[in-house]
Design an enzyme around this catalytic site. Structure first.
Site, PDB file in Angstrom:
ATOM      1  N   THR A 228       2.056   1.349  21.317  1.00 28.05           N
ATOM      2  CA  THR A 228       3.536   2.277  21.368  1.00 28.05           C
ATOM      3  C   THR A 228       2.670   3.644  21.161  1.00 28.05           C
ATOM      4  O   THR A 228       2.653   3.998  20.085  1.00 28.05           O
ATOM      5  CB  THR A 228       4.109   1.820  20.014  1.00 28.05           C
ATOM      6  OG1 THR A 228       4.292   0.439  19.891  1.00 28.05           O
ATOM      7  CG2 THR A 228       5.642   2.414  20.000  1.00 28.05           C
ATOM      8  N   VAL A 229       2.802   4.452  22.283  1.00 26.35           N
ATOM      9  CA  VAL A 229       2.242   5.814  22.360  1.00 26.35           C
ATOM     10  C   VAL A 229       2.902   6.550  21.423  1.00 26.35           C
ATOM     11  O   VAL A 229       2.030   7.539  20.782  1.00 26.35           O
ATOM     12  CB  VAL A 229       2.369   6.468  23.792  1.00 26.35           C
ATOM     13  CG1 VAL A 229       1.342   7.367  23.878  1.00 26.35           C
ATOM     14  CG2 VAL A 229       1.797   5.037  24.744  1.00 26.35           C
TER      15      VAL A 229
ATOM     16  N   ASP B 216      -9.844   3.199   1.952  1.00 23.48           N
ATOM     17  CA  ASP B 216     -10.126   2.524   3.197  1.00 23.48           C
ATOM     18  C   ASP B 216     -10.820   3.321   4.272  1.00 23.48           C
ATOM     19  O   ASP B 216     -11.674   2.999   4.806  1.00 23.48           O
ATOM     20  CB  ASP B 216      -8.666   2.138   3.928  1.00 23.48           C
ATOM     21  CG  ASP B 216      -8.293   0.691   3.047  1.00 23.48           C
ATOM     22  OD1 ASP B 216      -8.930  -0.116   2.656  1.00 23.48           O
ATOM     23  OD2 ASP B 216      -7.214   0.926   2.835  1.00 23.48           O
TER      24      ASP B 216
ATOM     25  N   LYS C  55       0.834  -1.200   0.063  1.00 26.91           N
ATOM     26  CA  LYS C  55       0.119  -0.099   0.015  1.00 26.91           C
ATOM     27  C   LYS C  55       0.909   1.331   0.202  1.00 26.91           C
ATOM     28  O   LYS C  55       0.389   2.315  -0.520  1.00 26.91           O
ATOM     29  CB  LYS C  55      -0.999   0.052   1.068  1.00 26.91           C
ATOM     30  CG  LYS C  55      -2.097  -0.881   1.049  1.00 26.91           C
ATOM     31  CD  LYS C  55      -3.038  -0.796   2.388  1.00 26.91           C
ATOM     32  CE  LYS C  55      -4.333  -1.724   2.044  1.00 26.91           C
ATOM     33  NZ  LYS C  55      -5.231  -1.691   2.855  1.00 26.91           N
TER      34      LYS C  55
HETATM   35  P1  NAP Z   1      -0.813  -2.670  11.317  1.00 21.50           P
HETATM   36  O1  NAP Z   1      -0.212  -1.560  10.445  1.00 21.50           O
HETATM   37  O2  NAP Z   1       0.317  -3.687  11.316  1.00 21.50           O
HETATM   38  O3  NAP Z   1      -1.078  -2.057  12.783  1.00 21.50           O
HETATM   39  C1  NAP Z   1      -1.202  -2.894  13.804  1.00 21.50           C
HETATM   40  C2  NAP Z   1      -1.792  -2.099  14.757  1.00 21.50           C
HETATM   41  O4  NAP Z   1      -2.256  -3.067  16.058  1.00 21.50           O
HETATM   42  C3  NAP Z   1      -0.811  -1.282  15.437  1.00 21.50           C
HETATM   43  O5  NAP Z   1      -1.452  -0.067  16.417  1.00 21.50           O
HETATM   44  C4  NAP Z   1      -0.095  -2.141  16.814  1.00 21.50           C
HETATM   45  O6  NAP Z   1       0.301  -1.311  17.723  1.00 21.50           O
HETATM   46  C5  NAP Z   1      -1.368  -2.945  17.114  1.00 21.50           C
HETATM   47  N1  NAP Z   1      -1.182  -4.201  17.819  1.00 21.50           N
HETATM   48  C6  NAP Z   1      -0.704  -5.275  17.180  1.00 21.50           C
HETATM   49  N2  NAP Z   1      -0.374  -6.445  18.038  1.00 21.50           N
HETATM   50  C7  NAP Z   1      -0.487  -5.824  19.168  1.00 21.50           C
HETATM   51  C8  NAP Z   1      -0.800  -6.291  20.611  1.00 21.50           C
HETATM   52  N3  NAP Z   1      -0.369  -7.571  20.861  1.00 21.50           N
HETATM   53  N4  NAP Z   1      -1.146  -5.473  21.478  1.00 21.50           N
HETATM   54  C9  NAP Z   1      -1.496  -4.275  21.284  1.00 21.50           C
HETATM   55  N5  NAP Z   1      -1.608  -3.715  20.078  1.00 21.50           N
HETATM   56  C10 NAP Z   1      -1.328  -4.774  19.022  1.00 21.50           C
HETATM   57  O7  NAP Z   1      -1.930  -3.258  10.613  1.00 21.50           O
HETATM   58  P2  NAP Z   1      -3.092  -2.426   9.902  1.00 21.50           P
HETATM   59  O8  NAP Z   1      -3.054  -2.627   8.548  1.00 21.50           O
HETATM   60  O9  NAP Z   1      -3.727  -1.212  10.353  1.00 21.50           O
HETATM   61  O10 NAP Z   1      -4.254  -3.576  10.192  1.00 21.50           O
HETATM   62  C11 NAP Z   1      -5.145  -3.763  11.495  1.00 21.50           C
HETATM   63  C12 NAP Z   1      -6.168  -4.526  11.621  1.00 21.50           C
HETATM   64  O11 NAP Z   1      -7.248  -3.858  10.729  1.00 21.50           O
HETATM   65  C13 NAP Z   1      -6.089  -6.121  10.949  1.00 21.50           C
HETATM   66  O12 NAP Z   1      -6.659  -6.899  11.868  1.00 21.50           O
HETATM   67  C14 NAP Z   1      -6.529  -5.957   9.543  1.00 21.50           C
HETATM   68  O13 NAP Z   1      -7.187  -7.274   9.239  1.00 21.50           O
HETATM   69  C15 NAP Z   1      -7.750  -5.236   9.776  1.00 21.50           C
HETATM   70  N6  NAP Z   1      -7.955  -4.299   8.689  1.00 21.50           N
HETATM   71  C16 NAP Z   1      -9.662  -4.378   8.229  1.00 21.50           C
HETATM   72  C17 NAP Z   1     -10.010  -3.936   7.279  1.00 21.50           C
HETATM   73  C18 NAP Z   1     -11.510  -4.012   6.478  1.00 21.50           C
HETATM   74  O14 NAP Z   1     -11.643  -3.606   5.649  1.00 21.50           O
HETATM   75  N7  NAP Z   1     -12.261  -4.365   7.491  1.00 21.50           N
HETATM   76  C19 NAP Z   1      -9.122  -3.060   6.260  1.00 21.50           C
HETATM   77  C20 NAP Z   1      -7.558  -2.941   6.733  1.00 21.50           C
HETATM   78  C21 NAP Z   1      -7.095  -3.620   8.000  1.00 21.50           C
HETATM   79  P3  NAP Z   1       2.108  -1.040  17.898  1.00 21.50           P
HETATM   80  O15 NAP Z   1       1.948   0.353  16.870  1.00 21.50           O
HETATM   81  O16 NAP Z   1       2.398  -0.734  19.165  1.00 21.50           O
HETATM   82  O17 NAP Z   1       2.617  -2.340  17.039  1.00 21.50           O
END
Ligand code: NAP
Length: 283
Positions: free
Chosen positions: A153-154, A102, A66
C-alpha cells in the site's frame, strides 16, 4: 525479595523473552523473574493498573498493545512518542514510563553483527507497518544518503515519510517500482510479514536486479532463513535474519531495567536454540 518483570501481549505463549531475560538476570546475579502475561485488548487498562499496583519493576509490550498502551502510561520517552509505539515500560518509583527499543535494536544488530557504518549508504525499507516505523526513525539519525520505502500500500509509505519528516532523502515506491531499482541500494531491509511461517515460500519482491555484495536483512526470525534471504544469498548478497533485532531490543530493555547491557551473544544462542536452528549471519 525477587523483582518481577514481564511481557504483556496476545498471544504470548510462544514468546522467547522469558527464557532470554531470566537467563540474563541469572548471569548478572540479580534476583529477578520475568513472566509472560496473556492480556486481551479489553483487559489492557486493568492489566497496566495491576502492574502498577503490584509494583512490577518493568515489562515489555507486544502485539496488539504497543500503540494503545500509550495513553495508559504516566510518561513516554520522546523517541517512543515520535515512533508512536511502546515496547518497554520502566517502573520509576511508581510511575510507568514507556520507551521503544525496537528500531534501535534493529540498527544496533545491523551495525554490530555485520560490522558496518550507515553513513552515506543507500537504504531501501520494504514495508510501512509497525516495525518499519521504529526502524525508519532509528535509521534516520545514522547519516545515510537515502532511506527509501516501498510497500504494497504505497500511500502508507508516503504517509510515514510525510509524517516523520526526517532530514534524509526518502522516496516512496510500489513493490513493482522498487524491484526495478534494487541495484541502487547498499542495504535492503524486509520489515513485512511476507515469508514468515507458515507462508515460508513467499517473498515480498523479486531479487532479479539485486547487485552482488548488497546487504539484505529480514526482520523475520521464523523461519531463521526466509525465502528472501535464501534467494539473496544465491545472488551473492550478505544476509542477516531477525534474531539480532529481537535480541538487541530485549538487551536494550534489560539495560533500561537494570543499568547493565547483557551478553547479546549468549542471548542469541538461547533464542536460536529455542527456534531449533543454527545462528545465521552469513558474510
Ligand atoms: P504490521 O504492522 O502488520 O505490518 C505488516 C507489513 O507487511 C505492512 O507493510 C504490510 O503492507 C506488509 N504485508 C503484509 N502482508 C503482505 C503481503 N501479502 N504482500 C505484501 N506486503 C504485505 O506488522 P509489524 O508489526 O510491522 O511486523 C512485521 C514483521 O516483522 C512480522 O513478521 C513480525 O514478526 C516481524 N517483527 C520482527 C521483530 C524482531 O524483533 N525481529 C520485531 C517486530 C516485528 P500493507 O501496509 O500494504 O498492509
Amino acid at each position: 525479595m525477587k523483582k518481577l518483570f514481564g511481557l504483556i501481549g496476545c498471544p504470548v505463549h510462544h514468546s522467547m523473552s522469558p527464557l532470554m531475560h531470566n537467563d540474563a538476570f541469572k548471569q548478572i546475579g540479580v534476583a529477578a523473574y520475568y513472566h509472560a502475561f496473556h492480556v486481551e485488548k479489553e483487559h489492557l487498562q486493568d492489566a497496566v493498573q495491576g502492574m502498577k499496583a503490584l509494583g512490577i519493576a518493568g515489562f515489555n509490550v507486544t502485539i496488539p498493545h504497543k500503540t494503545t498502551i500509550i495513553p495508559l502510561l504516566d510518561d513516554i520517552d520522546e523517541t517512543a512518542l515520535q515512533i508512536g509505539a511502546v515496547n518497554t515500560v520502566v517502573n520509576e518509583n511508581g510511575r510507568l514510563i514507556g520507551y521503544n527499543t525496537d528500531g534501535e535494536g534493529f540498527v544496533r544488530a545491523l551495525c554490530e553483527e555485520l560490522n558496518i557504518e550507515l553513513t552515506g549508504k543507500h537504504i531501501l525499507l520494504i514495508g510501512a507497518g509497525g516495525a518499519a516505523r521504529g526502524i525508519y526513525f532509528s535509521l534516520a539519525s545514522r547519516k545515510a544518503a537515502c532511506i527509501d520505502l516501498c510497500n504494497r500500500t504505497v500511500d502508507k509509505a508516503k504517509e510515514l515519510i510525510n509524517e516523520r519528516k526526517i532530514p534524509v532523502l526518502s522516496r516512496a515506491y510500489s513493490l513493482d517500482e522498487a524491484q526495478q531499482l534494487l541495484g541502487n541500494y547498499d542495504i535492503i531491509i524486509n520489515t513485512t510479514s511476507v515469508g514468515m511461517y507458515p507462508n515460508v515460500e513467499e517473498m515480498p519482491l523479486s531479487l532479479t536486479n539485486l547487485k552482488k555484495g548488497t546487504i539484505v536483512s529480514d526482520i523475520i526470525y521464523n523461519p531463521l532463513e526466509t525465502m528472501l534471504l535464501k534467494e539473496a544469498k544465491r545472488c551473492g548478497a550478505i544476509t542477516q535474519n531477525g534474531v539480532g533485532m529481537f535480541v538487541y531490543q530485549g538487551a536494550l530493555a534489560f539495560e533500561k531495567w537494570t543499568g547493565i547491557f547483557p551478553d547479546t551473544n549468549r542471548m542469541k544462542q538461547i533464542v536460536i536454540e529455542q527456534l531449533g536452528g543454527k545462528r545465521h549471519v552469513n558474510r
